[in-house]
Write a protein that holds these residues in place. Structure first.
Motif, PDB file in Angstrom:
ATOM      1  N   SER A 158      38.378 -15.439  65.206  1.00 20.06           N
ATOM      2  CA  SER A 158      39.422 -14.973  64.310  1.00 20.06           C
ATOM      3  C   SER A 158      38.618 -13.719  63.315  1.00 20.06           C
ATOM      4  N   ARG A 159      37.173 -13.863  63.212  1.00 20.77           N
ATOM      5  CA  ARG A 159      36.500 -12.760  62.350  1.00 20.77           C
ATOM      6  C   ARG A 159      36.412 -11.653  63.215  1.00 20.77           C
ATOM      7  N   ILE A 160      35.655 -11.922  64.549  1.00 16.49           N
ATOM      8  CA  ILE A 160      35.290 -10.848  65.324  1.00 16.49           C
ATOM      9  C   ILE A 160      36.587  -9.952  65.903  1.00 16.49           C
ATOM     10  N   LEU A 161      37.635 -10.597  65.963  1.00 15.02           N
ATOM     11  CA  LEU A 161      38.795  -9.835  66.295  1.00 15.02           C
ATOM     12  C   LEU A 161      39.811  -9.503  65.310  1.00 15.02           C
ATOM     13  N   MET A 202      25.889 -22.146  63.841  1.00 18.44           N
ATOM     14  CA  MET A 202      24.463 -21.748  63.298  1.00 18.44           C
ATOM     15  C   MET A 202      24.483 -20.470  62.695  1.00 18.44           C
ATOM     16  N   VAL A 203      25.587 -19.809  62.737  1.00 15.31           N
ATOM     17  CA  VAL A 203      25.794 -18.290  62.242  1.00 15.31           C
ATOM     18  C   VAL A 203      26.978 -18.027  61.332  1.00 15.31           C
ATOM     19  N   CYS A 204      27.983 -17.992  62.199  1.00 14.21           N
ATOM     20  CA  CYS A 204      29.206 -17.785  61.636  1.00 14.21           C
ATOM     21  C   CYS A 204      30.060 -19.193  60.953  1.00 14.21           C
ATOM     22  N   THR A 205      29.283 -19.530  59.914  1.00 10.46           N
ATOM     23  CA  THR A 205      29.422 -21.225  59.449  1.00 10.46           C
ATOM     24  C   THR A 205      31.003 -20.643  58.591  1.00 10.46           C
ATOM     25  N   SER A 208      29.783 -19.518  54.254  1.00 12.70           N
ATOM     26  CA  SER A 208      28.796 -18.335  54.291  1.00 12.70           C
ATOM     27  C   SER A 208      28.324 -18.033  55.424  1.00 12.70           C
ATOM     28  N   PRO A 209      28.936 -17.139  56.283  1.00  9.57           N
ATOM     29  CA  PRO A 209      28.696 -16.690  57.482  1.00  9.57           C
ATOM     30  C   PRO A 209      27.240 -15.680  57.215  1.00  9.57           C
ATOM     31  N   SER A 210      26.212 -16.039  58.150  1.00  8.53           N
ATOM     32  CA  SER A 210      25.047 -15.185  58.030  1.00  8.53           C
ATOM     33  C   SER A 210      25.144 -13.814  58.923  1.00  8.53           C
ATOM     34  N   CYS A 211      25.840 -12.974  58.198  1.00  6.68           N
ATOM     35  CA  CYS A 211      26.211 -11.752  59.089  1.00  6.68           C
ATOM     36  C   CYS A 211      25.188 -11.163  59.341  1.00  6.68           C
ATOM     37  N   LEU A 212      24.188 -11.110  58.486  1.00  4.69           N
ATOM     38  CA  LEU A 212      23.169  -9.942  58.806  1.00  4.69           C
ATOM     39  C   LEU A 212      22.149 -10.627  60.144  1.00  4.69           C
ATOM     40  N   LEU A 213      22.233 -11.789  60.391  1.00  2.00           N
ATOM     41  CA  LEU A 213      21.367 -12.178  61.358  1.00  2.00           C
ATOM     42  C   LEU A 213      22.470 -12.434  62.402  1.00  2.00           C
ATOM     43  N   CYS A 214      23.689 -11.686  62.444  1.00  2.00           N
ATOM     44  CA  CYS A 214      24.488 -12.309  63.569  1.00  2.00           C
ATOM     45  C   CYS A 214      24.255 -11.138  64.680  1.00  2.00           C
ATOM     46  N   PRO A 215      23.923 -11.975  65.915  1.00  2.00           N
ATOM     47  CA  PRO A 215      23.855 -11.085  67.102  1.00  2.00           C
ATOM     48  C   PRO A 215      25.027 -10.235  67.615  1.00  2.00           C
ATOM     49  N   VAL A 216      26.339 -10.490  67.249  1.00  2.10           N
ATOM     50  CA  VAL A 216      27.409  -9.795  67.688  1.00  2.10           C
ATOM     51  C   VAL A 216      27.989  -9.069  66.282  1.00  2.10           C
ATOM     52  N   ARG A 217      27.212  -8.762  65.528  1.00  4.85           N
ATOM     53  CA  ARG A 217      27.861  -8.095  64.229  1.00  4.85           C
ATOM     54  C   ARG A 217      28.549  -6.985  64.596  1.00  4.85           C
ATOM     55  N   GLU A 218      27.601  -6.080  65.553  1.00  4.80           N
ATOM     56  CA  GLU A 218      28.424  -4.838  65.887  1.00  4.80           C
ATOM     57  C   GLU A 218      29.690  -4.742  66.310  1.00  4.80           C
ATOM     58  N   TYR A 219      30.066  -5.710  66.865  1.00  6.84           N
ATOM     59  CA  TYR A 219      31.372  -5.829  67.490  1.00  6.84           C
ATOM     60  C   TYR A 219      32.475  -6.648  66.254  1.00  6.84           C
ATOM     61  N   CYS A 220      32.052  -7.018  65.178  1.00  4.68           N
ATOM     62  CA  CYS A 220      32.765  -7.844  64.260  1.00  4.68           C
ATOM     63  C   CYS A 220      33.729  -7.140  63.378  1.00  4.68           C
ATOM     64  N   ARG A 221      35.124  -7.029  63.486  1.00  7.23           N
ATOM     65  CA  ARG A 221      35.772  -6.363  62.883  1.00  7.23           C
ATOM     66  C   ARG A 221      36.034  -6.949  61.546  1.00  7.23           C
ATOM     67  N   ALA A 222      36.000  -8.032  61.334  1.00  7.63           N
ATOM     68  CA  ALA A 222      35.896  -8.599  59.894  1.00  7.63           C
ATOM     69  C   ALA A 222      34.854  -8.349  59.176  1.00  7.63           C
ATOM     70  N   PHE A 223      33.417  -8.176  59.827  1.00  4.56           N
ATOM     71  CA  PHE A 223      32.441  -7.513  59.100  1.00  4.56           C
ATOM     72  C   PHE A 223      32.618  -6.228  58.672  1.00  4.56           C
ATOM     73  N   ALA A 224      33.131  -5.518  59.675  1.00  6.44           N
ATOM     74  CA  ALA A 224      33.309  -4.116  59.316  1.00  6.44           C
ATOM     75  C   ALA A 224      34.181  -3.786  58.313  1.00  6.44           C
ATOM     76  N   VAL A 227      35.862  -8.446  55.376  1.00  7.28           N
ATOM     77  CA  VAL A 227      36.709  -9.673  55.051  1.00  7.28           C
ATOM     78  C   VAL A 227      36.283 -10.971  55.823  1.00  7.28           C
ATOM     79  N   GLN A 228      35.053 -10.962  56.186  1.00  8.94           N
ATOM     80  CA  GLN A 228      34.826 -12.383  56.870  1.00  8.94           C
ATOM     81  C   GLN A 228      35.151 -13.534  56.166  1.00  8.94           C
ATOM     82  N   ARG A 229      34.962 -13.404  54.895  1.00  3.19           N
ATOM     83  CA  ARG A 229      35.273 -14.764  54.103  1.00  3.19           C
ATOM     84  C   ARG A 229      36.658 -15.222  53.795  1.00  3.19           C
TER      85      ARG A 229
HETATM   86 FE1  SF4 Z   1      30.738 -14.118  61.978  1.00  2.48          FE
HETATM   87 FE2  SF4 Z   1      31.166 -11.494  62.119  1.00  2.48          FE
HETATM   88 FE3  SF4 Z   1      29.559 -12.159  60.265  1.00  2.48          FE
HETATM   89 FE4  SF4 Z   1      28.965 -12.372  63.034  1.00  2.48          FE
HETATM   90  S1  SF4 Z   1      29.435 -10.654  61.792  1.00  2.48           S
HETATM   91  S2  SF4 Z   1      28.502 -13.844  61.374  1.00  2.48           S
HETATM   92  S3  SF4 Z   1      30.802 -12.964  63.958  1.00  2.48           S
HETATM   93  S4  SF4 Z   1      31.564 -12.912  60.267  1.00  2.48           S
END
Ligand code: SF4
Length: 368
Positions: A158-161, A202-205, A208-224, A227-229
């Motif tokens: 839901s976060r990534i897309l 482990m990451v997208c909890t 408190s998602p650890s977005c800065l350590l996330c391996p797919v952050r560049e694809y994540c629309r919520a992060f962009a 609004v990930q929280r």
């Molecule tokens: Fe989750 Fe996106 Fe944050 Fe990665 S960047 S942890 S997928 S919210």
């Protein structure tokens, strides 16, 4: 990328292959060593997935190891006595899962020659095997590109897309399944699904998602969009019902304790427990109620002793608040009462729900 294969508008402009690659290589590198990841035995994958539903990985590991030691394969679980299986499950909760697992394993033993079937239509007819477990077994054990969607995976996707459908609604799972059918790696569906699960753990909890350590952050629309929280969207469940109970750990002069088997249907079916009753405040204090109810429900004379403590047992829509007392029982146990008198040693053979195990632990503390 061949856009013809992409049916889902949510995936328009999404770099599917880049995402698959980054997710899978991260999983290969970072995955935790877990006992059920040592091989792809479909039976072990199955047991682990059932245990992991609503229970944390750290809790599951010792249970999984001892369960597999006792029931190493389909045949041994199919032929085991139900009480033994429940005993091995004791403490994990959700005993209906253990019972369903065993009856499904018996179906596999009898109808499929002991081999877990490898098609969605066959596997999903087994007792207690829902779409999530079907997808997990098929993708992890057999490399079939089937989605395995649980709450964890819905949160991550839901976060990534940026999917804003309400995940509390049962039909929303279908939305995610559809997306994953387009997104899943056909070369390595096992690591793709496990990667999503691992990312959620482990990451997208949840909080408190650890977005800065996330391996797919560049694809994540919520992060962009920052609004990930706020995702996933999940409406609140109805509030839980509180039920007040009184229970007694009752022993006679020969050191025998009274226990009772729960009905074979419904909540905690077939497990054993100490005598307990829904409180009836008109009967007086909790102590008086216990004494009175033992008489009217079971025809037993008891004298109630010390208060031990209060125990809480939380179910999905129900909370038990139990006042626990010690006590003495006298006379004979009427046959029709359904009560059984057991010694302390014999008690170890019976499977109790967690709340009653906790009562027993507290009792032993005050008896020391
Ligand atoms: Fe989750 Fe996106 Fe944050 Fe990665 S960047 S942890 S997928 S919210």
């Amino acid at each position: 990328m061949n856009k013809e294969h992409i049916h889902h508008e949510r995936l328009y402009d999404f770099d599917i292959y880049g995402f698959q690659h980054d997710l899978i290589t991260w999983f290969e590198r970072e995955q935790r060593e877990l006992p059920w990841r040592k091989d792809q035995d479909p039976y072990k994958v199955w047991v682990s997935e059932i245990m992991l539903q609503q229970t944390k990985v750290d809790t599951v590991i010792p249970y999984f190891n001892s369960f597999i030691e006792q029931f190493p394969n389909i045949q041994s679980l199919a032929e085991a006595e139900e009480d033994k299986v429940l005993k091995a499950w004791e403490g994990l909760g959700y005993y209906s899962r253990a019972r369903n697992l065993q009856s499904a394993v018996r179906e596999v033993h009898e109808s499929y020659g002991g081999i877990v079937p490898n098609t969605p239509s066959e596997i999903s007819t087994l007792t207690g095997v829902g779409p999530y477990t079907t997808g997990a077994i098929l993708s992890i054990a057999y490399g079939v590109p089937e989605p395995a969607v649980d709450g964890n995976v819905m949160r991550v996707l839901s976060r990534i897309l940026l999917i804003e459908d309400d995940i509390a609604k049962p039909r929303t799972r279908k939305v995610f399944e559809e997306v994953i059918r387009d997104l899943i790696s056909k070369d390595n569906p096992s690591f793709f699904n496990q990667g999503l699960m691992e990312l959620g753990a482990m990451v997208c909890t949840p909080t408190s998602p650890s977005c800065l350590l996330c391996p797919v952050r560049e694809y994540c629309r919520a992060f962009a969009e920052g609004v990930q929280r706020e995702l996933p969207v999940k409406t609140k469940k109805k509030s839980t019902r509180q039920v007040a109970l009184v229970a007694g750990i009752l022993v006679d002069d020969e050191g025998r304790f009274l226990i009772h088997r729960r009905p074979s249907e419904g909540l905690l079916a077939n497990l054993w427990e100490f005598p307990n009753f829904v409180k009836v405040d008109e009967l007086g204090t909790a102590k008086q109620q216990l004494q009175q109810l033992m008489k009217t429900e079971y025809g037993m004379d008891i004298s109630v002793g010390d208060y031990i403590n209060d125990i809480k047992h939380v179910f999905s829509h129900l909370v038990w608040n139990v006042n626990v007392y010690t006590g003495k029982w006298h006379g004979d146990v009427p046959k029709e009462s359904g009560l059984t008198a057991v010694t302390m040693e014999e008690m170890m053979k019976y499977a109790f729900p967690v709340s009653h195990q906790n009562m027993w632990k507290e009792y032993l503390k005050i008896k020391k």
